[in-house]
Design an enzyme around this catalytic site. Structure first.
Site, PDB file in Angstrom:
ATOM      1  N   HIS A 220       0.856  -1.187   0.000  1.00 22.76           N
ATOM      2  CA  HIS A 220       0.000   0.000   0.000  1.00 22.76           C
ATOM      3  C   HIS A 220       0.891   1.236   0.000  1.00 22.76           C
ATOM      4  O   HIS A 220       2.059   1.179   0.432  1.00 22.76           O
ATOM      5  CB  HIS A 220      -0.891   0.017   1.236  1.00 22.76           C
ATOM      6  CG  HIS A 220      -1.977  -1.008   1.211  1.00 22.76           C
ATOM      7  ND1 HIS A 220      -3.049  -0.966   2.067  1.00 22.76           N
ATOM      8  CD2 HIS A 220      -2.154  -2.117   0.441  1.00 22.76           C
ATOM      9  CE1 HIS A 220      -3.852  -1.993   1.823  1.00 22.76           C
ATOM     10  NE2 HIS A 220      -3.327  -2.708   0.853  1.00 22.76           N
TER      11      HIS A 220
ATOM     12  N   GLU B  90       1.020   3.819   1.876  1.00 22.78           N
ATOM     13  CA  GLU B  90       1.544   4.190   3.190  1.00 22.78           C
ATOM     14  C   GLU B  90       2.731   3.327   3.590  1.00 22.78           C
ATOM     15  O   GLU B  90       3.736   3.829   4.110  1.00 22.78           O
ATOM     16  CB  GLU B  90       0.455   4.056   4.269  1.00 22.78           C
ATOM     17  CG  GLU B  90      -0.785   4.869   4.011  1.00 22.78           C
ATOM     18  CD  GLU B  90      -1.896   4.098   3.323  1.00 22.78           C
ATOM     19  OE1 GLU B  90      -3.064   4.292   3.703  1.00 22.78           O
ATOM     20  OE2 GLU B  90      -1.604   3.310   2.395  1.00 22.78           O
TER      21      GLU B  90
ATOM     22  N   CYS C 195      -2.250  -0.576   7.521  1.00 28.37           N
ATOM     23  CA  CYS C 195      -1.412   0.619   7.427  1.00 28.37           C
ATOM     24  C   CYS C 195      -1.448   1.421   8.728  1.00 28.37           C
ATOM     25  O   CYS C 195      -0.418   1.928   9.179  1.00 28.37           O
ATOM     26  CB  CYS C 195      -1.850   1.475   6.249  1.00 28.37           C
ATOM     27  SG  CYS C 195      -1.531   0.674   4.652  1.00 28.37           S
TER      28      CYS C 195
ATOM     29  N   CYS D  79      -6.122   1.893   5.970  1.00 22.69           N
ATOM     30  CA  CYS D  79      -6.757   0.656   6.418  1.00 22.69           C
ATOM     31  C   CYS D  79      -6.138   0.235   7.751  1.00 22.69           C
ATOM     32  O   CYS D  79      -5.204   0.866   8.247  1.00 22.69           O
ATOM     33  CB  CYS D  79      -6.557  -0.437   5.371  1.00 22.69           C
ATOM     34  SG  CYS D  79      -4.839  -0.999   5.220  1.00 22.69           S
TER      35      CYS D  79
END
Length: 181
Positions: free
Chosen positions: A64, A66, A97, A94
């Site tokens: 992701h 992040e 993360c 999410c």
């Protein structure tokens, strides 16, 4: 921890600048066919880590935006702890993360658009408000919310149009085969 709402004052110019940098990273994800989410990590006004969504291309469910930005920032500082750092991301993080951000000891997380399906900063749940956890990160949402949300809406509209076109082509090919059988 404060979450930005419509009645709150406008975000500071630095927050807008850094969120625009995160939007630029999201554009890289779009160019690769990934969901356009981008992130930057900032320390003392300097961007020390950038990332964009790339789980499909990397065959990595943790890739992701992040996480990619956190990894780069940690390498740059030579430490997995990132105290005094702020992460700017175009979409509400999410749970995975958010957990990584707390482990990194980020000072602050700033996100653009809310994520009503998987958001862990208040939309579905708020990991940052869990008093039993040993680190608490300040949270701000809604920075450049319209731009961040529009990018995602445009991407998914394009994806739906492509999918519809592929289905129509498949039906047309099947009809052509039937006509010549």
């Amino acid at each position: 921890m404060s979450e930005l709402h419509a009645c709150d004052p406008a975000p500071e110019p630095a927050a807008l600048r850094h969120m625009r940098a995160a939007l630029e990273q999201a554009g890289h994800a779009w160019a690769l066919g990934e969901v356009p989410v981008g992130a930057v990590v900032v320390k003392d006004g300097e961007v020390i880590g950038v990332g964009y969504n790339s789980p499909s291309g990397r065959h990595d469910p943790t890739a992701h935006a992040e996480i990619m930005a956190l990894r780069q920032a940690a390498l740059r500082l030579g430490n997995y702890r990132l105290p005094g750092c702020t992460l700017y991301v175009t979409l509400e993080p999410c749970a995975m993360c958010s957990g990584a951000m707390m482990h990194a000891r980020l000072e602050r997380v700033v996100y653009g658009a809310a994520d009503p399906k998987t958001g862990a900063c208040g939309s579905v749940l708020n990991l940052f408000e869990q008093e039993r956890l040993n680190h608490h990160t300040a949270l701000e949402g809604g920075v450049l919310e319209q731009e961040c949300g529009q990018l995602l809406r445009d991407f998914f509209a394009m994806r739906r149009a492509q999918s519809k076109q592929q289905r129509q082509l498949a039906v047309g090919t099947d009809q052509h085969k039937d006509a010549h059988a």
